[in-house]
Design an enzyme around this catalytic site. Structure first.
Site, PDB file in Angstrom:
ATOM      1  N   GLY A  11       0.836  -1.207   0.000  1.00 20.08           N
ATOM      2  CA  GLY A  11       0.000   0.000   0.000  1.00 20.08           C
ATOM      3  C   GLY A  11       0.864   1.247   0.000  1.00 20.08           C
ATOM      4  O   GLY A  11       1.854   1.318   0.713  1.00 20.08           O
ATOM      5  N   ARG A  72       0.898  -5.104  -5.665  1.00 21.04           N
ATOM      6  CA  ARG A  72       0.827  -6.344  -4.889  1.00 21.04           C
ATOM      7  C   ARG A  72       1.309  -7.421  -5.856  1.00 21.04           C
ATOM      8  O   ARG A  72       0.842  -7.478  -6.988  1.00 21.04           O
ATOM      9  CB  ARG A  72      -0.601  -6.659  -4.460  1.00 21.04           C
ATOM     10  CG  ARG A  72      -1.311  -5.457  -3.836  1.00 21.04           C
ATOM     11  CD  ARG A  72      -1.231  -5.433  -2.340  1.00 21.04           C
ATOM     12  NE  ARG A  72      -2.035  -4.339  -1.788  1.00 21.04           N
ATOM     13  CZ  ARG A  72      -1.822  -3.783  -0.622  1.00 21.04           C
ATOM     14  NH1 ARG A  72      -0.818  -4.157   0.145  1.00 21.04           N
ATOM     15  NH2 ARG A  72      -2.596  -2.821  -0.183  1.00 21.04           N
ATOM     16  N   ASP A 103       4.411  -4.452   6.230  1.00 16.59           N
ATOM     17  CA  ASP A 103       4.904  -5.753   6.715  1.00 16.59           C
ATOM     18  C   ASP A 103       4.972  -6.804   5.617  1.00 16.59           C
ATOM     19  O   ASP A 103       5.871  -7.645   5.617  1.00 16.59           O
ATOM     20  CB  ASP A 103       4.113  -6.240   7.930  1.00 16.59           C
ATOM     21  CG  ASP A 103       2.635  -6.389   7.652  1.00 16.59           C
ATOM     22  OD1 ASP A 103       2.170  -5.929   6.592  1.00 16.59           O
ATOM     23  OD2 ASP A 103       1.941  -6.971   8.499  1.00 16.59           O
ATOM     24  N   THR A 125       4.114   2.850   5.614  1.00 14.39           N
ATOM     25  CA  THR A 125       2.696   2.452   5.680  1.00 14.39           C
ATOM     26  C   THR A 125       1.970   3.425   6.599  1.00 14.39           C
ATOM     27  O   THR A 125       2.556   3.909   7.570  1.00 14.39           O
ATOM     28  CB  THR A 125       2.525   1.011   6.219  1.00 14.39           C
ATOM     29  OG1 THR A 125       1.145   0.814   6.573  1.00 14.39           O
ATOM     30  CG2 THR A 125       3.359   0.739   7.458  1.00 14.39           C
ATOM     31  N   ASP A 127      -0.344   2.513   8.479  1.00 16.80           N
ATOM     32  CA  ASP A 127      -0.947   1.725   9.568  1.00 16.80           C
ATOM     33  C   ASP A 127      -0.182   1.777  10.895  1.00 16.80           C
ATOM     34  O   ASP A 127      -0.728   1.414  11.933  1.00 16.80           O
ATOM     35  CB  ASP A 127      -1.077   0.259   9.141  1.00 16.80           C
ATOM     36  CG  ASP A 127      -1.908   0.107   7.868  1.00 16.80           C
ATOM     37  OD1 ASP A 127      -2.763   0.979   7.632  1.00 16.80           O
ATOM     38  OD2 ASP A 127      -1.684  -0.862   7.125  1.00 16.80           O
ATOM     39  N   ASP A 129       2.071  -0.215  11.925  1.00 17.23           N
ATOM     40  CA  ASP A 129       1.995  -1.568  12.481  1.00 17.23           C
ATOM     41  C   ASP A 129       3.295  -2.363  12.314  1.00 17.23           C
ATOM     42  O   ASP A 129       3.275  -3.588  12.358  1.00 17.23           O
ATOM     43  CB  ASP A 129       0.842  -2.336  11.810  1.00 17.23           C
ATOM     44  CG  ASP A 129       1.010  -2.443  10.295  1.00 17.23           C
ATOM     45  OD1 ASP A 129       1.899  -1.774   9.742  1.00 17.23           O
ATOM     46  OD2 ASP A 129       0.253  -3.199   9.673  1.00 17.23           O
ATOM     47  N   ARG A 171      -5.549  -1.486   8.932  1.00 18.19           N
ATOM     48  CA  ARG A 171      -5.480  -2.957   8.817  1.00 18.19           C
ATOM     49  C   ARG A 171      -5.749  -3.613  10.165  1.00 18.19           C
ATOM     50  O   ARG A 171      -6.742  -3.311  10.781  1.00 18.19           O
ATOM     51  CB  ARG A 171      -4.133  -3.368   8.252  1.00 18.19           C
ATOM     52  CG  ARG A 171      -4.148  -3.441   6.734  1.00 18.19           C
ATOM     53  CD  ARG A 171      -2.865  -4.032   6.259  1.00 18.19           C
ATOM     54  NE  ARG A 171      -2.971  -4.610   4.952  1.00 18.19           N
ATOM     55  CZ  ARG A 171      -1.948  -5.159   4.325  1.00 18.19           C
ATOM     56  NH1 ARG A 171      -0.772  -5.204   4.896  1.00 18.19           N
ATOM     57  NH2 ARG A 171      -2.099  -5.662   3.130  1.00 18.19           N
TER      58      ARG A 171
HETATM   59  P1  ADP Z   1       2.372  -4.056   2.614  1.00 20.70           P
HETATM   60  O1  ADP Z   1       3.817  -4.081   2.283  1.00 20.70           O
HETATM   61  O2  ADP Z   1       1.772  -2.690   2.534  1.00 20.70           O
HETATM   62  O3  ADP Z   1       2.059  -4.777   3.897  1.00 20.70           O
HETATM   63  P2  ADP Z   1       1.373  -6.379   1.125  1.00 20.70           P
HETATM   64  O4  ADP Z   1       1.060  -7.188   2.322  1.00 20.70           O
HETATM   65  O5  ADP Z   1       0.427  -6.424  -0.013  1.00 20.70           O
HETATM   66  O6  ADP Z   1       1.592  -4.842   1.444  1.00 20.70           O
HETATM   67  O7  ADP Z   1       2.809  -6.875   0.596  1.00 20.70           O
HETATM   68  C1  ADP Z   1       3.390  -6.279  -0.540  1.00 20.70           C
HETATM   69  C2  ADP Z   1       4.061  -7.312  -1.377  1.00 20.70           C
HETATM   70  O8  ADP Z   1       5.145  -7.919  -0.644  1.00 20.70           O
HETATM   71  C3  ADP Z   1       3.214  -8.499  -1.804  1.00 20.70           C
HETATM   72  O9  ADP Z   1       2.362  -8.223  -2.894  1.00 20.70           O
HETATM   73  C4  ADP Z   1       4.284  -9.512  -2.178  1.00 20.70           C
HETATM   74  O10 ADP Z   1       4.842  -9.229  -3.448  1.00 20.70           O
HETATM   75  C5  ADP Z   1       5.354  -9.236  -1.121  1.00 20.70           C
HETATM   76  N1  ADP Z   1       5.201 -10.230  -0.044  1.00 20.70           N
HETATM   77  C6  ADP Z   1       4.266 -10.271   0.933  1.00 20.70           C
HETATM   78  N2  ADP Z   1       4.397 -11.349   1.713  1.00 20.70           N
HETATM   79  C7  ADP Z   1       5.455 -12.041   1.222  1.00 20.70           C
HETATM   80  C8  ADP Z   1       6.106 -13.266   1.576  1.00 20.70           C
HETATM   81  N3  ADP Z   1       5.684 -14.015   2.591  1.00 20.70           N
HETATM   82  N4  ADP Z   1       7.171 -13.649   0.826  1.00 20.70           N
HETATM   83  C9  ADP Z   1       7.609 -12.907  -0.205  1.00 20.70           C
HETATM   84  N5  ADP Z   1       7.033 -11.754  -0.593  1.00 20.70           N
HETATM   85  C10 ADP Z   1       5.970 -11.320   0.095  1.00 20.70           C
END
Ligand code: ADP
Length: 319
Positions: A11, A72, A103, A125, A127, A129, A171
Site C-alpha cells: 500500500g 501487490r 509488513d 505504511t 498503519d 503496524d 489494517r
Molecule cells: P504491505 O507491504 O503494505 O504490507 P502487502 O502485504 O500487499 O503490502 O505486501 C506487498 C508485497 O510484498 C506483496 O504483494 C508480495 O509481493 C510481497 N510479499 C508479501 N508477503 C510475502 C512473503 N511471505 N514472501 C515474499 N514476498 C511477500
C-alpha cells in the site's frame, strides 16, 4: 557496495517519495549508483529497472503516493518469483536493495535476505503496524487527514445531533483509530487490540445523552469490523439518529506532513548508510527519536503493540 536499488511496495503511503529521494541523494552523495525498481516486486521480477540521477527525485518530496509506483505481487511469494528477482538484480549489477513498504513488503525483503541478498527495510505504511519503530512513514499524514475529516463531520454531528460511527484504516492495528480518537475527543474508540463490550458502548452513549450531549462520535478501526454493522446495532439499540462514514482511501493520499518528510528523509538515508557498511537483513526505524536498526527476521517475529496507557487515557478523558 557500488550499486544499490530501491523500490516501494504494498500500500502506498505519504512520504514514500521523500524516502526514495533520500535514498537516491544519500547514495549519490557517497559515490554510489542507484537504480529505481518500478512497481514493487512486480517490477523487480520483470526487470523494470532504471538508473536514477539527482534530478530523478527532484520535486517529489512534497508529493503523496509513490513515483516509483507500487504493486501487490503474489508471484514474489514463490521461490521461483524470488529467484527471478535476484537474477534481475544481478543482471543490473545491483548489490543491495532498499525496500520501502509495510509488513508484507518486509516479508519479501526477509526472503531476499534468506537467499543471501542484502536488503534493508524502510517502514512505509499509514498503519503504524511495523515492529521496531515507534512511527512508520505516512502515519502522521494519515492521522492528520482523519482529524481534518472528523472535525468536519463533527460540525454536522453537532448541528443535527447525530451519532456518528466513523471507520478508519489501519489494517489489523488500532493506532490510527486510537490516535485519532484521542486527538478528536471521540466518545468511544474500538480497536482490534482491546475487546469491546457493546453494552458498555451503548450505556456510554446513553450517559452522554442524559447529561445533554447532542452528538457522539464512535471511531472504529477497520480491524474491528464494519462500521456499517456497528452503526446498525447502535441505531437499533438506542434509536439515536445514527450516521456512518467510512473514510476509505482518502486517508492514504495527500502531501506528506513535515513529520513524515523528515522521518522519511532520515530513515531513507540511514538505510543507505547500513548498505554502505555492508549490513543487509536489517530494517530501520525510529525509537525515542533515535534512528535504530534491527534484524529484519527478528523484527518480523515480534508483534506491533499499541500504547495501552494512551488507550486508558482516551477512556478517562471521554467519560
Ligand atoms: P504491505 O507491504 O503494505 O504490507 P502487502 O502485504 O500487499 O503490502 O505486501 C506487498 C508485497 O510484498 C506483496 O504483494 C508480495 O509481493 C510481497 N510479499 C508479501 N508477503 C510475502 C512473503 N511471505 N514472501 C515474499 N514476498 C511477500
Amino acid at each position: 557496495m557500488k550499486k544499490i536499488g530501491v523500490l516501494t511496495s504494498g500500500g502506498d503511503s505519504p512520504g514514500m517519495n521523500a524516502a526514495v529521494r533520500a535514498v537516491v541523494r544519500k547514495a549519490i552523495f557517497n559515490g554510489l549508483e542507484v537504480y529505481g525498481i518500478y512497481g514493487g516486486y512486480t517490477g523487480l521480477i520483470n526487470g523494470h529497472i532504471e538508473k536514477l540521477e539527482i534530478g530523478s527525485v527532484g520535486d517529489i518530496i512534497h508529493r503523496g503516493g509513490t513515483n516509483l509506483f507500487t504493486a501487490r505481487c503474489p508471484e514474489f511469494k514463490t521461490l521461483e518469483g524470488q529467484q527471478k528477482g535476484i537474477e534481475q538484480l544481478k543482471k543490473f549489477g545491483i548489490e543491495g536493495l532498499v525496500v520501502i513498504g509495510g509488513d508484507g513488503s518486509y516479508q519479501g525483503a526477509k526472503k531476499l535476505t534468506e537467499h543471501g541478498f542484502p536488503c534493508v527495510g524502510v517502514p512505509g505504511t499509514i498503519d503504524n503496524d511495523i515492529p521496531g519503530t515507534d512511527f512508520t512513514i505516512g502515519f502522521d499524514t494519515a492521522l492528520n487527514t482523519i482529524i481534518n475529516a472528523i472535525d468536519k463531520i463533527r460540525d454536522t454531528a453537532t448541528s443535527h445531533g447525530f451519532t456518528y460511527v466513523i471507520e478508519v484504516m489501519g489494517r489489523n492495528a488500532g493506532d490510527l483509530a486510537l490516535w485519532a480518537g484521542l486527538a478528536d475527543g471521540a466518545e468511544t474508540i474500538l480497536i482490534p487490540e482491546v475487546n469491546y463490550d457493546m453494552d458498555e458502548v451503548i450505556s456510554k452513549l446513553n450517559r452522554g445523552a442524559e447529561r445533554g450531549k447532542k452528538h457522539s462520535i464512535i471511531i472504529v478501526a477497520e480491524g474491528v469490523g464494519s462500521a456499517i454493522e456497528i452503526g446498525k446495532i447502535v441505531k437499533e439499540r438506542t434509536n439515536f439518529d445514527t450516521r456512518v462514514t467510512v473514510l476509505g482511501h482518502v486517508q492514504r493520499g495527500g502531501s506528506p506532513s513535515a513529520f513524515d518528510r523528515v522521518l522519511a528523509s532520515r530513515l531513507g538515508a540511514y538505510a543507505v548508510e547500513l548498505l554502505m557498511e555492508g549490513k543487509g537483513g536489517r530494517c530501520v526505524g525510529i525509537q525515542n527519536n533515535q534512528l535504530v536498526d534491527h534484524d529484519i527476521i527478528e523484527a518480523l517475529a515480534k508483534k506491533h503493540t499499541i500504547d495501552k496507557g494512551m488507550y486508558t487515557l482516551s477512556q478517562e478523558l471521554s467519560i
